[in-house]
Design a protein around this motif. Sequence first.
Motif, PDB file in Angstrom:
ATOM      1  N   CYS A 166      40.419  42.556  41.624  1.00  0.00           N
ATOM      2  CA  CYS A 166      39.105  42.177  41.449  1.00  0.00           C
ATOM      3  C   CYS A 166      37.966  43.497  41.986  1.00  0.00           C
ATOM      4  N   GLU A 167      38.442  43.657  43.130  1.00  0.00           N
ATOM      5  CA  GLU A 167      37.673  45.063  43.655  1.00  0.00           C
ATOM      6  C   GLU A 167      37.959  46.325  43.263  1.00  0.00           C
ATOM      7  N   GLY A 168      39.176  46.540  42.408  1.00  0.00           N
ATOM      8  CA  GLY A 168      39.467  47.741  42.058  1.00  0.00           C
ATOM      9  C   GLY A 168      39.751  48.719  42.931  1.00  0.00           C
ATOM     10  N   VAL A 206      42.998  39.906  46.030  1.00  0.00           N
ATOM     11  CA  VAL A 206      42.110  40.436  47.239  1.00  0.00           C
ATOM     12  C   VAL A 206      40.747  39.672  47.043  1.00  0.00           C
ATOM     13  N   SER A 207      40.423  38.862  46.122  1.00  0.00           N
ATOM     14  CA  SER A 207      39.393  37.887  45.823  1.00  0.00           C
ATOM     15  C   SER A 207      39.547  37.070  45.101  1.00  0.00           C
ATOM     16  N   GLY A 208      38.675  35.839  45.008  1.00  0.00           N
ATOM     17  CA  GLY A 208      38.867  34.868  44.048  1.00  0.00           C
ATOM     18  C   GLY A 208      37.672  35.004  43.004  1.00  0.00           C
ATOM     19  N   GLN A 209      36.859  35.936  43.150  1.00  0.00           N
ATOM     20  CA  GLN A 209      35.620  36.048  42.595  1.00  0.00           C
ATOM     21  C   GLN A 209      35.771  35.928  41.062  1.00  0.00           C
ATOM     22  N   LEU A 210      36.584  36.717  40.357  1.00  0.00           N
ATOM     23  CA  LEU A 210      36.698  36.800  38.833  1.00  0.00           C
ATOM     24  C   LEU A 210      36.971  35.309  38.518  1.00  0.00           C
ATOM     25  N   PHE A 229      44.249  38.836  50.410  1.00  0.00           N
ATOM     26  CA  PHE A 229      45.240  39.621  50.990  1.00  0.00           C
ATOM     27  C   PHE A 229      44.745  40.928  50.706  1.00  0.00           C
ATOM     28  N   ARG A 230      44.757  42.024  51.683  1.00  0.00           N
ATOM     29  CA  ARG A 230      44.471  43.416  51.284  1.00  0.00           C
ATOM     30  C   ARG A 230      45.397  44.305  52.296  1.00  0.00           C
ATOM     31  N   ALA A 231      46.132  45.068  51.324  1.00  0.00           N
ATOM     32  CA  ALA A 231      46.759  46.001  51.776  1.00  0.00           C
ATOM     33  C   ALA A 231      46.247  47.556  52.431  1.00  0.00           C
ATOM     34  N   GLU A 232      45.159  47.317  52.896  1.00  0.00           N
ATOM     35  CA  GLU A 232      44.458  48.454  53.193  1.00  0.00           C
ATOM     36  C   GLU A 232      44.919  48.870  54.850  1.00  0.00           C
ATOM     37  N   ASN A 233      45.215  50.074  54.835  1.00  0.00           N
ATOM     38  CA  ASN A 233      45.852  50.532  56.173  1.00  0.00           C
ATOM     39  C   ASN A 233      45.046  50.799  57.252  1.00  0.00           C
ATOM     40  N   ILE A 246      35.184  32.987  51.931  1.00  0.00           N
ATOM     41  CA  ILE A 246      34.692  31.872  51.124  1.00  0.00           C
ATOM     42  C   ILE A 246      33.686  32.607  50.061  1.00  0.00           C
ATOM     43  N   GLU A 247      33.876  32.129  48.832  1.00  0.00           N
ATOM     44  CA  GLU A 247      32.964  33.005  47.762  1.00  0.00           C
ATOM     45  C   GLU A 247      32.295  31.840  46.906  1.00  0.00           C
ATOM     46  N   PRO A 248      31.135  31.702  47.327  1.00  0.00           N
ATOM     47  CA  PRO A 248      30.246  30.866  46.241  1.00  0.00           C
ATOM     48  C   PRO A 248      29.926  31.795  45.011  1.00  0.00           C
ATOM     49  N   GLY A 387      29.118  44.358  61.649  1.00  0.00           N
ATOM     50  CA  GLY A 387      28.815  45.327  60.434  1.00  0.00           C
ATOM     51  C   GLY A 387      28.844  44.412  59.344  1.00  0.00           C
ATOM     52  N   GLU A 388      29.506  44.515  58.176  1.00  0.00           N
ATOM     53  CA  GLU A 388      29.466  44.012  57.123  1.00  0.00           C
ATOM     54  C   GLU A 388      30.112  42.634  57.275  1.00  0.00           C
ATOM     55  N   ILE A 389      29.397  41.471  57.304  1.00  0.00           N
ATOM     56  CA  ILE A 389      29.898  40.056  57.342  1.00  0.00           C
ATOM     57  C   ILE A 389      30.016  39.315  55.931  1.00  0.00           C
ATOM     58  N   ILE A 390      28.942  39.959  55.198  1.00  0.00           N
ATOM     59  CA  ILE A 390      29.206  39.269  53.577  1.00  0.00           C
ATOM     60  C   ILE A 390      28.795  40.546  52.675  1.00  0.00           C
ATOM     61  N   VAL A 394      24.442  40.175  42.478  1.00  0.00           N
ATOM     62  CA  VAL A 394      24.218  39.862  41.172  1.00  0.00           C
ATOM     63  C   VAL A 394      25.356  40.200  40.092  1.00  0.00           C
ATOM     64  N   ARG A 395      25.852  39.480  39.167  1.00  0.00           N
ATOM     65  CA  ARG A 395      26.832  40.040  38.368  1.00  0.00           C
ATOM     66  C   ARG A 395      26.182  40.567  37.107  1.00  0.00           C
ATOM     67  N   GLU A 396      26.829  41.734  36.492  1.00  0.00           N
ATOM     68  CA  GLU A 396      26.584  42.007  35.266  1.00  0.00           C
ATOM     69  C   GLU A 396      26.861  41.212  34.218  1.00  0.00           C
TER      70      GLU A 396
HETATM   71  O1  4AD Z   1      32.955  43.246  50.389  1.00  0.00           O
HETATM   72  P1  4AD Z   1      34.169  42.372  49.546  1.00  0.00           P
HETATM   73  O2  4AD Z   1      35.204  43.431  49.665  1.00  0.00           O
HETATM   74  O3  4AD Z   1      33.655  41.511  48.394  1.00  0.00           O
HETATM   75  C1  4AD Z   1      34.442  40.996  47.633  1.00  0.00           C
HETATM   76  O4  4AD Z   1      35.754  40.819  47.810  1.00  0.00           O
HETATM   77  C2  4AD Z   1      33.597  40.137  46.381  1.00  0.00           C
HETATM   78  N1  4AD Z   1      34.560  40.069  45.400  1.00  0.00           N
HETATM   79  C3  4AD Z   1      33.040  38.975  47.159  1.00  0.00           C
HETATM   80  C4  4AD Z   1      32.138  38.265  46.141  1.00  0.00           C
HETATM   81  O5  4AD Z   1      30.980  38.842  45.844  1.00  0.00           O
HETATM   82  N2  4AD Z   1      32.624  37.123  45.746  1.00  0.00           N
HETATM   83  O6  4AD Z   1      34.628  41.319  50.895  1.00  0.00           O
HETATM   84  C5  4AD Z   1      33.931  40.343  51.211  1.00  0.00           C
HETATM   85  C6  4AD Z   1      33.806  40.194  52.517  1.00  0.00           C
HETATM   86  C7  4AD Z   1      33.391  41.314  53.495  1.00  0.00           C
HETATM   87  O7  4AD Z   1      32.094  41.162  53.642  1.00  0.00           O
HETATM   88  C8  4AD Z   1      34.232  41.123  54.706  1.00  0.00           C
HETATM   89  O8  4AD Z   1      33.405  39.930  55.560  1.00  0.00           O
HETATM   90  C9  4AD Z   1      35.482  40.318  54.338  1.00  0.00           C
HETATM   91  O9  4AD Z   1      35.335  40.007  53.031  1.00  0.00           O
HETATM   92  N3  4AD Z   1      36.620  41.405  54.561  1.00  0.00           N
HETATM   93  C10 4AD Z   1      37.510  41.307  55.413  1.00  0.00           C
HETATM   94  N4  4AD Z   1      37.814  40.563  56.366  1.00  0.00           N
HETATM   95  C11 4AD Z   1      38.957  40.861  57.258  1.00  0.00           C
HETATM   96  N5  4AD Z   1      39.580  41.645  56.908  1.00  0.00           N
HETATM   97  C12 4AD Z   1      39.605  42.429  55.823  1.00  0.00           C
HETATM   98  N6  4AD Z   1      40.488  43.583  55.301  1.00  0.00           N
HETATM   99  C13 4AD Z   1      38.289  42.389  54.829  1.00  0.00           C
HETATM  100  N7  4AD Z   1      37.926  42.953  53.932  1.00  0.00           N
HETATM  101  C14 4AD Z   1      36.630  42.286  53.535  1.00  0.00           C
END
Ligand code: 4AD
Length: 465
Positions: A166-168, A206-210, A229-233, A246-248, A387-390, A394-396
């Motif tokens: 999803c996030e590419g 990595v995201s349920g968005q799609l 799940f994210r394999a970011e090191n 949580i993804e509305p 920092g980034e919490i959300i 808007v989607r294309e």
């Molecule tokens: O900004 P992110 O990557 O956005 C998405 O995955 C979109 N698909 C969401 C969407 O629009 N439906 O991740 C969303 C949020 C981040 O703002 C952060 O709060 C959290 O997920 N996040 C993590 N939390 C803990 N550990 C990580 N490795 C995280 N990566 C992202």
Amino acid sequence: MKRTIIIDALQRTDYGEKICIKGWVRSRRGNKNVSFIALNDGSTIKNIQIVVDLQKFSEDQLKPITTGSCICCEGTLVESMGKGQTSEIQAESLEVYGTADPDQYPLQKKGLSMEYLRTIAHLRPRTNTFGAVFRIRHNMAMAIHTYFHEHGYFYFHTPLITASDCEGAGQMFQVTTKNLYNLKKDEDGKIDYSDDFFGKQASLTVSGQLEGELGAMALGRIYTFGPTFRAENSNTPRHLAEFWMIEPEVAFMDKEELMDLEEDFIKFCVRWALDHCMDDLEFLNQFVDKGLIDRLKGVVNTAFVRLPYTEGIHILQEAIKNGKKFEFPCEWGDDLSSEHERYLVEEYFKKPVIMTDYPREIKAFYMKINDDRKTVQGTDVLFPQIGEIIGGSVREESYDKLMNEINLRQIPMKDMWWYLDTRRFGSAPHAGFGLGFERLMLFVTGMQNIRDVIPFPRTPKTAEF
Ligand code: 4AD
Ligand code: MG
């Protein structure tokens, strides 16, 4: 006798009645005549005091009742003379369910470090701090379901195993039943997945968005709430390899409405904590983070700043001109690093900031492109300390524009046909966001490290428990 949970026992005022409680011993102290046991069963941060008259019980009976042991006590409920306590129990019978050898039980002392407690994550829920955190965690989950349910959203279950990124960002854990010691490869050295379980390369999402977008194109308003799940090191206090998101996703929602939703939703959750978790918050406020409750109340009563990225860069560059030093550069087009976000949120505005309209190149392929062709309608929420919490946008919705973006980024389309169908059949403007549950937990509890707001954290090189 029927057991009373301690949160209820402490409320009872029918003094003189018989009562049965069960739990784990937090401490035992006393003198020649009387012993006091502080008992906790997890229902509340508060302990109940058991008063043991040593004329009725022998030393041998009391000996196994040490910190960490589990007991059942029957006795009489009495009004407590001690200050700060309501009711207590005069013991009539004591049964030991399980002992905890004082020479071996790790939670004897107070003030153990968070780092040490992580190494005993199987026991740390029995401490005051982690008991508080995990009760709050439950309450936040209830807040989230309540908010969306009351606002007409449907809880939509998206898959954890997926074939699309999803996030590419290429941070996916692979899922395979292949024998890794004997991998079949084709002439080009590529792995042949045709005989793998799913017949193609599969990963943890990595995201349920799609898939969430597919739900929104049918049910109107959905939300997901599940593991990601994210394999970011990145070994930081804000990243987990397994976290909950949580993804509305909402049909017919525009950028202003999306920001309204983000702000209203977070405030609802924080208010919920203040309304439902005060005992635990007071404990955390006293022992973990002195400014916690004030900060929570502050957020509930503050309008978030809405700041286009370009203006944010302008503010940061002004700050640099006036002598502010940052480690990383911040030219237009750069992804802001957390020092930049924290400067804007904690020093410049001193409020949560919703940053909007980011450069197209630094955001995901699905974000709606503005008329300037340079920026996209992202709407990230930046929080003090976190920092980034959300992350939202808007989607294309235009098939052609989306396809163009996919081609530019060379995203493999083979597995994405179903996603593109949303733009082929009754495409609609829509928007959504992802809230990192543990990032919200960090904010609400005042804990410093994301490993300490999830029971069993998964990070690089750690998968114990
Ligand atoms: O900004 P992110 O990557 O956005 C998405 O995955 C979109 N698909 C969401 C969407 O629009 N439906 O991740 C969303 C949020 C981040 O703002 C952060 O709060 C959290 O997920 N996040 C993590 N939390 C803990 N550990 C990580 N490795 C995280 N990566 C992202
Ligand atoms: Mg993001």
